[in-house]
Design a protein around this motif. Structure first.
Motif, PDB file in Angstrom:
ATOM      1  N   PRO A 164       0.825  -1.215   0.000  1.00 28.02           N
ATOM      2  CA  PRO A 164       0.000   0.000   0.000  1.00 28.02           C
ATOM      3  C   PRO A 164       0.860   1.266   0.000  1.00 28.02           C
ATOM      4  CG  PRO A 164      -0.749  -1.583   1.656  1.00 28.02           C
ATOM      5  CD  PRO A 164       0.552  -2.085   1.153  1.00 28.02           C
ATOM      6  N   ASP A 165       0.315   2.322  -0.628  1.00 31.03           N
ATOM      7  CA  ASP A 165       1.025   3.603  -0.648  1.00 31.03           C
ATOM      8  C   ASP A 165       1.128   4.159   0.770  1.00 31.03           C
ATOM      9  OD1 ASP A 165       1.341   3.685  -3.462  1.00 31.03           O
ATOM     10  OD2 ASP A 165      -0.739   4.342  -3.685  1.00 31.03           O
ATOM     11  N   LYS A 166       2.279   4.744   1.085  1.00 34.53           N
ATOM     12  CA  LYS A 166       2.501   5.342   2.392  1.00 34.53           C
ATOM     13  C   LYS A 166       3.018   6.767   2.216  1.00 34.53           C
ATOM     14  CE  LYS A 166       3.596   1.076   4.905  1.00 34.53           C
ATOM     15  NZ  LYS A 166       4.619   0.378   5.740  1.00 34.53           N
ATOM     16  N   LEU A 167       2.646   7.613   3.164  1.00 33.68           N
ATOM     17  CA  LEU A 167       3.178   8.978   3.144  1.00 33.68           C
ATOM     18  C   LEU A 167       4.685   8.933   3.341  1.00 33.68           C
ATOM     19  CD1 LEU A 167       0.619  10.933   5.359  1.00 33.68           C
ATOM     20  CD2 LEU A 167       0.851  11.054   2.881  1.00 33.68           C
ATOM     21  N   PRO A 168       5.430   9.801   2.651  1.00 37.20           N
ATOM     22  CA  PRO A 168       6.875   9.851   2.898  1.00 37.20           C
ATOM     23  C   PRO A 168       7.147  10.279   4.335  1.00 37.20           C
ATOM     24  CG  PRO A 168       6.171  11.719   1.555  1.00 37.20           C
ATOM     25  CD  PRO A 168       4.994  10.781   1.636  1.00 37.20           C
ATOM     26  N   ASP A 169       8.179   9.714   4.922  1.00 35.97           N
ATOM     27  CA  ASP A 169       8.550  10.044   6.294  1.00 35.97           C
ATOM     28  C   ASP A 169       9.285  11.380   6.299  1.00 35.97           C
ATOM     29  OD1 ASP A 169       9.354  10.224   8.875  1.00 35.97           O
ATOM     30  OD2 ASP A 169      10.431   8.321   8.951  1.00 35.97           O
ATOM     31  N   THR A 170       8.593  12.444   6.679  1.00 32.28           N
ATOM     32  CA  THR A 170       9.170  13.782   6.627  1.00 32.28           C
ATOM     33  C   THR A 170      10.189  14.038   7.733  1.00 32.28           C
ATOM     34  OG1 THR A 170       7.123  14.490   7.755  1.00 32.28           O
ATOM     35  CG2 THR A 170       7.297  14.916   5.383  1.00 32.28           C
ATOM     36  N   ARG A 171      10.463  13.020   8.559  1.00 31.65           N
ATOM     37  CA  ARG A 171      11.548  13.135   9.532  1.00 31.65           C
ATOM     38  C   ARG A 171      12.800  12.409   9.054  1.00 31.65           C
ATOM     39  NH1 ARG A 171       8.128  11.895  15.108  1.00 31.65           N
ATOM     40  NH2 ARG A 171       6.728  13.681  14.945  1.00 31.65           N
ATOM     41  N   ASN A 172      12.694  11.795   7.886  1.00 34.40           N
ATOM     42  CA  ASN A 172      13.815  11.054   7.337  1.00 34.40           C
ATOM     43  C   ASN A 172      14.741  11.998   6.583  1.00 34.40           C
ATOM     44  OD1 ASN A 172      15.157   9.465   4.994  1.00 34.40           O
ATOM     45  ND2 ASN A 172      14.477   7.868   6.406  1.00 34.40           N
ATOM     46  N   LEU A 173      16.037  11.878   6.855  1.00 34.72           N
ATOM     47  CA  LEU A 173      17.011  12.771   6.242  1.00 34.72           C
ATOM     48  C   LEU A 173      16.977  12.660   4.717  1.00 34.72           C
ATOM     49  CD1 LEU A 173      19.376  14.739   6.463  1.00 34.72           C
ATOM     50  CD2 LEU A 173      20.896  12.762   6.713  1.00 34.72           C
ATOM     51  N   GLY A 174      16.846  11.444   4.194  1.00 33.02           N
ATOM     52  CA  GLY A 174      16.802  11.262   2.754  1.00 33.02           C
ATOM     53  C   GLY A 174      15.604  11.943   2.118  1.00 33.02           C
ATOM     54  N   VAL A 175      14.432  11.846   2.764  1.00 36.90           N
ATOM     55  CA  VAL A 175      13.222  12.498   2.252  1.00 36.90           C
ATOM     56  C   VAL A 175      13.385  14.010   2.267  1.00 36.90           C
ATOM     57  CG1 VAL A 175      10.760  12.896   2.715  1.00 36.90           C
ATOM     58  CG2 VAL A 175      11.705  10.588   2.872  1.00 36.90           C
ATOM     59  N   LEU A 176      13.941  14.551   3.353  1.00 33.62           N
ATOM     60  CA  LEU A 176      14.139  15.997   3.449  1.00 33.62           C
ATOM     61  C   LEU A 176      15.103  16.497   2.375  1.00 33.62           C
ATOM     62  CD1 LEU A 176      14.418  16.386   7.332  1.00 33.62           C
ATOM     63  CD2 LEU A 176      12.469  16.971   5.887  1.00 33.62           C
ATOM     64  N   LEU A 177      16.204  15.787   2.190  1.00 35.31           N
ATOM     65  CA  LEU A 177      17.180  16.217   1.191  1.00 35.31           C
ATOM     66  C   LEU A 177      16.595  16.148  -0.216  1.00 35.31           C
ATOM     67  CD1 LEU A 177      20.476  14.593   2.543  1.00 35.31           C
ATOM     68  CD2 LEU A 177      19.811  16.994   2.604  1.00 35.31           C
TER      69      LEU A 177
END
Length: 344
Positions: free
Chosen positions: A3-16
């Motif tokens: 299932p689709d999941k929201l990106p983890d906005t606390r993850n360094l990779g997602v932020l970068l």
């Protein structure tokens, strides 16, 4: 399909990825809307004075509300995140109105840009998640193949057979542990699991190996500062310990110590495993490549840039060090008690 999941906005990779993507789009837009490259760069720099504060504040708001948004369905989470992004962008635009005067069209432009960029980023992360889903399934299959090694099964059964008459209760416990191990090996193993379960599984595995290796296998557990509720990828300890036994204990006729140190500092979980190392006639690196590569892949899939695995070879030891973000289990108390472990 996962299932689709929201990106983890606390993850360094997602932020970068978010910061780089938004700035790259803004740069390309500035270049395309200008007569020359130099004027385009100048336009991008001017726009950045409004873009960067808005982008950073939006990411901060989404990160602070990550747990709330994660409890919503995917579509609801996306909608709520987009609304927050637009609202935050408008607040930032209003806050800098004294420095950068704005009319109604400026607010429409700020809100519209936030709307388009938000949907674009969520679309990108959704496609990226779907693209990585087959890799996660493949990594699970590789983990399964790497874990079920015939020599371990045969050696374990032979060790149990030798105990059936002399120590039937010990043989029964060993068979129960072996059944638990293979039950985990055969499971889907897709989601993160509590660290306490992984440590318990590792204890069962080492207990089985101890039946045939006897006093040659010595264990040192340092788990006084271990967060038992930390969420980690399944089957992350057992293959590392299997390599430690295979390359650090079996080649020697004298007792060897495998040291396991698990602790948490600054919201980072550290797992350190050290075993004896014999330089003569060993192909340690070749034997470790499959397990190490598989674990690195699963760390990347679960934690992106926030986790890593390092190895070090000393004069008489081989050491593996894992660093993961500390993610406590939902609805779990922060219990740092150590599970019962076999001690030799």
């Amino acid at each position: 399909m996962i299932p689709d999941k929201l990106p983890d906005t606390r993850n360094l990779g997602v932020l970068l990825r978010s910061i780089v993507s938004v700035n790259l789009l803004a740069f390309l837009f500035a270049i395309s809307a200008s007569d020359s490259f130099a004027s385009g760069v100048q336009r991008f720099v001017e726009n950045a004075a409004l873009l960067e504060p808005s982008l950073l504040l939006v990411l901060a708001v989404l990160a602070s509300l990550r747990n709330v948004l994660a409890n919503l369905s995917y579509s609801q989470g996306v909608a709520a995140s987009v609304v927050l992004a637009v609202f935050t962008s408008l607040l930032v635009r209003k806050g800098v109105a004294d420095l950068y005067p704005a009319n109604v069209f400026a607010y429409i432009r700020a809100g519209g840009s936030a709307l388009c960029l938000s949907f674009g980023l969520f679309g990108y992360f959704r496609l990226r998640g779907r693209a990585l889903s087959p890799l996660l399934a493949e990594a699970r299959l590789q983990a399964l193949q790497a874990r079920i090694r015939p020599h371990f099964l045969f050696n374990s059964l032979n060790a149990v057979l030798s105990l059936i008459r002399s120590q039937p209760r010990k043989a029964e416990q060993a068979l129960e542990d072996l059944a638990d191990l293979f039950r985990v090996f055969m499971a889907e193993n897709r989601d993160l699991v509590p660290l306490a379960r992984e440590v318990s599984l590792a204890g069962q595995y080492l207990g089985i190996e101890g039946l045939r290796l006897g006093e040659r296998l010595q264990m040192e557990w340092h788990t006084e500062r271990m967060p038992a509720d930390a969420m980690v990828p399944p089957l992350i300890l057992q293959p590392l310990l299997e390599n430690a036994v295979l390359h650090g204990i079996e080649p020697s006729i004298t007792p060897g110590i495998i040291s396991i140190n698990i602790f948490c500092t600054r919201d980072e979980l550290h797992i350190d495993i050290r075993n004896p190392y014999f330089r003569e006639g060993g192909d340690h690196h070749a034997g470790n490549k499959m397990a190490m590569g598989n674990i690195r892949e699963r760390l990347r899939l679960h934690f992106d840039a926030e986790a890593n695995l390092k190895t070090m070879v000393g004069t008489d030891y081989y050491q593996v060090h894992l660093t993961l973000p500390y993610r406590p289990a939902k609805d779990a108390r922060h219990d740092h008690n150590t599970p019962t472990l076999p001690r030799r």
